[in-house]
Design a protein around this motif. Structure first.
Motif, PDB file in Angstrom:
ATOM      1  N   UNK A  72      -9.063  -7.558   7.053  1.00 47.76           N
ATOM      2  CA  UNK A  72     -10.309  -6.873   6.708  1.00 47.76           C
ATOM      3  C   UNK A  72     -11.247  -7.808   5.960  1.00 47.76           C
ATOM      4  N   UNK A  73     -12.545  -7.604   6.186  1.00 46.00           N
ATOM      5  CA  UNK A  73     -13.553  -8.449   5.564  1.00 46.00           C
ATOM      6  C   UNK A  73     -14.667  -7.553   5.047  1.00 46.00           C
ATOM      7  N   UNK A  74     -14.916  -7.597   3.759  1.00 44.66           N
ATOM      8  CA  UNK A  74     -15.940  -6.750   3.150  1.00 44.66           C
ATOM      9  C   UNK A  74     -17.346  -7.243   3.416  1.00 44.66           C
ATOM     10  N   UNK A  75     -17.467  -8.436   3.962  1.00 40.35           N
ATOM     11  CA  UNK A  75     -18.794  -8.995   4.263  1.00 40.35           C
ATOM     12  C   UNK A  75     -19.128  -8.724   5.724  1.00 40.35           C
ATOM     13  N   UNK A  76     -20.075  -7.812   5.952  1.00 42.95           N
ATOM     14  CA  UNK A  76     -20.362  -7.416   7.333  1.00 42.95           C
ATOM     15  C   UNK A  76     -21.511  -8.189   7.963  1.00 42.95           C
ATOM     16  N   UNK A  77     -22.077  -9.143   7.240  1.00 44.15           N
ATOM     17  CA  UNK A  77     -23.124  -9.940   7.888  1.00 44.15           C
ATOM     18  C   UNK A  77     -22.473 -10.808   8.960  1.00 44.15           C
ATOM     19  N   UNK A  78     -23.197 -11.033  10.073  1.00 45.62           N
ATOM     20  CA  UNK A  78     -22.556 -11.662  11.227  1.00 45.62           C
ATOM     21  C   UNK A  78     -22.101 -13.091  10.954  1.00 45.62           C
ATOM     22  N   UNK A  88      -1.063  -3.005  -8.998  1.00 45.32           N
ATOM     23  CA  UNK A  88      -0.879  -3.460 -10.385  1.00 45.32           C
ATOM     24  C   UNK A  88      -1.613  -2.553 -11.363  1.00 45.32           C
ATOM     25  N   UNK A  89      -2.826  -2.144 -10.960  1.00 49.26           N
ATOM     26  CA  UNK A  89      -3.627  -1.313 -11.844  1.00 49.26           C
ATOM     27  C   UNK A  89      -3.445   0.178 -11.553  1.00 49.26           C
ATOM     28  N   UNK A 109      -4.109  -5.811   0.043  1.00 52.29           N
ATOM     29  CA  UNK A 109      -4.971  -4.950  -0.766  1.00 52.29           C
ATOM     30  C   UNK A 109      -4.102  -4.011  -1.600  1.00 52.29           C
ATOM     31  N   UNK A 110      -3.118  -3.441  -0.932  1.00 53.77           N
ATOM     32  CA  UNK A 110      -2.202  -2.508  -1.597  1.00 53.77           C
ATOM     33  C   UNK A 110      -1.508  -3.152  -2.796  1.00 53.77           C
ATOM     34  N   UNK A 131     -10.560   0.345  -3.541  1.00 52.77           N
ATOM     35  CA  UNK A 131     -10.319  -0.398  -2.297  1.00 52.77           C
ATOM     36  C   UNK A 131     -11.571  -1.141  -1.843  1.00 52.77           C
ATOM     37  N   UNK A 132     -12.707  -0.459  -1.784  1.00 54.90           N
ATOM     38  CA  UNK A 132     -13.914  -1.125  -1.297  1.00 54.90           C
ATOM     39  C   UNK A 132     -14.389  -2.174  -2.305  1.00 54.90           C
ATOM     40  N   UNK A 133     -14.221  -1.888  -3.581  1.00 54.78           N
ATOM     41  CA  UNK A 133     -14.618  -2.860  -4.602  1.00 54.78           C
ATOM     42  C   UNK A 133     -13.777  -4.124  -4.480  1.00 54.78           C
ATOM     43  N   UNK A 134     -12.477  -3.919  -4.321  1.00 51.15           N
ATOM     44  CA  UNK A 134     -11.602  -5.082  -4.167  1.00 51.15           C
ATOM     45  C   UNK A 134     -11.965  -5.878  -2.923  1.00 51.15           C
ATOM     46  N   UNK A 135     -12.148  -5.178  -1.804  1.00 52.38           N
ATOM     47  CA  UNK A 135     -12.419  -5.865  -0.542  1.00 52.38           C
ATOM     48  C   UNK A 135     -13.704  -6.690  -0.632  1.00 52.38           C
TER      49      UNK A 135
END
Lengths: 131, 131
Positions: free
Chosen positions: B74-80, B40-41, B34-35, B18-22
Motif C-alpha cells: 500500500x502507498x499513501x501517496x496517490x500522485x502518479x 505497539x500503540x 501496518x498492523x 491506519x491512514x495516518x500511518x500509511x
DNA sequence: TTCAGTGCAAACCGTTTGCACTGGG
DNA sequence: CCCAGTGCAAACGGTTTGCACTGAA
C-alpha cells in the motif's frame, strides 16, 4: 513465485506441452487455466507440475510473470510490452506502446539493476463497459 | 482485494491511525507491516481491521495498491508515480518519471476505461547489489 | 438506541512442497 | 541404472469472512 530455480535438464512431454500452449495463446493464463486446458489431452497432468514449469520458465526469462488480483498470470511473449487487465471480466490484453527507457533509467538509484519492467493498466475493457 | 466496497461512514481510532500511518511512511508497507507498527500503540488492533481499511482506502482512491511477490503493498501517496521493488530485500522505492500518457491512451481499445496505471520495476537495489 | 466498525478465529484459496514413483538420457 | 521430473495430497501463508461485541453519532 517461490519455487527454487533449478534449470531444466531433461525434456518431458509436460514441459513441451506447457511451453507450447503458453506460446500459442494470447490470454495470459493463470497456472490453473494452463492446467485445465492441457488436462484434456494429458489427463494425468498435475497442477504442481504446471506451477513448477511455469515458474521455471519465468525465472529463465522464457516467459513473463505478473500478478493480477492476487493471481499469477503468464505470458509466453517476452518481447517488451505492457498489459491491460479488466477488473470486470479478468481478461488481460497486450499493449504495445514504448516506455521512455532512458528517462526511466535516469531515475533509478545508481547501482540498482533491473530484471523486469511491468506496466499494468487496470480498468474496464470495452466489452465490459458496454454491458 | 476481495473485500466488498462499503464506503466508510463513521470515523474510528483505527481508521485514523491506519491512514495516518500509511501517509507518514515511505516504505510501501504490507497490511501486516501496518498492523505490527500500530499494534505497539493499539494492542487490541486486529489484522482483519487493517485489511478491511487498507482495501477500502484503495478502493476509494485514497491509497495505491499493488502486488509484489504475492503480497499487497500500500502507498499513501496517490500522485502518479512508479515503483521499484528489490528482489533481494523486498524494499520498494518510488520513481518519479512520467509516462507518455497520450501514447498510452492511443493504444487502449476504444471504449476501455482506466482506473489505475501501475508501473513496477523489479531488480536489485543498489544496497543489495553491493553486498 | 442503533448499526457501522471492530476483534477474533476459522475458513478460503492460490501456491508450494515432501515423498514415492516414473521415465529420459 | 540414475536422478531430474512428475503426480498426488498435504501443508502453507496471505487474505477474507462470519459472528458477537463495541462504541460513534
Amino acid at each position: 513465485m517461490k519455487n527454487t530455480a533449478t534449470p531444466s535438464q531433461r525434456s518431458t512431454k509436460q514441459k513441451t506441452a506447457i511451453i507450447t500452449y503458453l506460446r500459442s495463446v494470447k490470454t495470459h493464463p493463470t497456472a490453473e487455466m494452463v492446467y485445465l486446458a492441457l488436462k484434456k489431452k494429458m489427463p494425468q497432468l498435475s497442477l504442481g507440475t504446471v506451477y513448477r514449469n511455469l515458474d521455471a520458465y519465468a525465472q529463465e526469462g522464457k516467459s513473463l510473470l505478473f500478478e493480477v488480483k492476487g493471481q499469477q498470470r503468464f505470458d509466453g511473449d517476452v518481447s517488451p510490452h505492457s498489459h491491460f487487465a479488466c477488473d470486470a471480466c479478468g481478461g488481460v490484453q497486450d499493449l504495445w506502446f514504448a516506455l521512455p527507457l532512458p528517462k526511466v533509467k535516469k531515475h533509478l538509484s545508481h547501482g540498482a539493476s533491473v530484471r523486469s519492467i511491468d506496466v499494468l493498466i487496470k480498468g474496464q475493457c470495452d466489452t465490459c463497459n458496454v454491458r
